[in-house]
Scaffold this motif. Sequence first.
Motif: not given
Length: 237
Positions: A51-63, A130-138, A171-177
Amino acid sequence: MRVQVHDFLFRELHVKECTSSEIESNVNSIIVPELPRLEHFWSFHSFLLLATCSIALASDPSPLQDFCVADLKSPEDFLFRGLHLMGNTSNDVGSNVTAVAVAQLPGLNTLGISMARIDFAPMGINPPHTHPRATEILTVIEGRILVGFVTSNPENRLITKVLEKGDVFVFPKGLIHFQKNLGHEYAIAIAGLSSQNPGVITIANAVFGSNPDIAGDILAKAFQVDMSVVYQIQSKF
């Protein structure tokens, strides 16, 4: 360009906006004009859960195909159950992360997105990592949560904000959070990540709990403390 905390924050995602033409559903999306810092990261898609939104950012290579499940057995490869269940927060940091990445949901392979539920005990933390391969949106589902990240050298600026229910922070990709539950009740957040396998490096565990240990003299010099302090901290990991 001057950077402000509000560039990473969106509020009121918990507010439902309905119109007379609404029939079955309503989805609130977050786009660049509402959250300016997203313009520096990869494009993304929003989806609704619990009943809420979670958001995904697409940055891995396109399939190059519809999907890529190594051993496709059934529709279950595209299904994960139980995200409504609270994780066990009875640990030293008072939090639990329930990840839904490619290891838990094979259908995510090559799709470039994943998500997680974070449960917080009262005053619990999700420690600096950190997440070395991803931006996070919370998105905050319940509770009042302090969030923050640190920019890269040499500035090492702390960007921090107190989030309420319905607030969204990136949270930008790779930064400590990190995150901390400021309340005396349990808190919940949902995170979207821009990789099917974002990875996680918890700073304390990596620095003081490596296998084998990083030499004490190196850590003592790096942290400007006596080696006995280093050994004491290492003993906790």
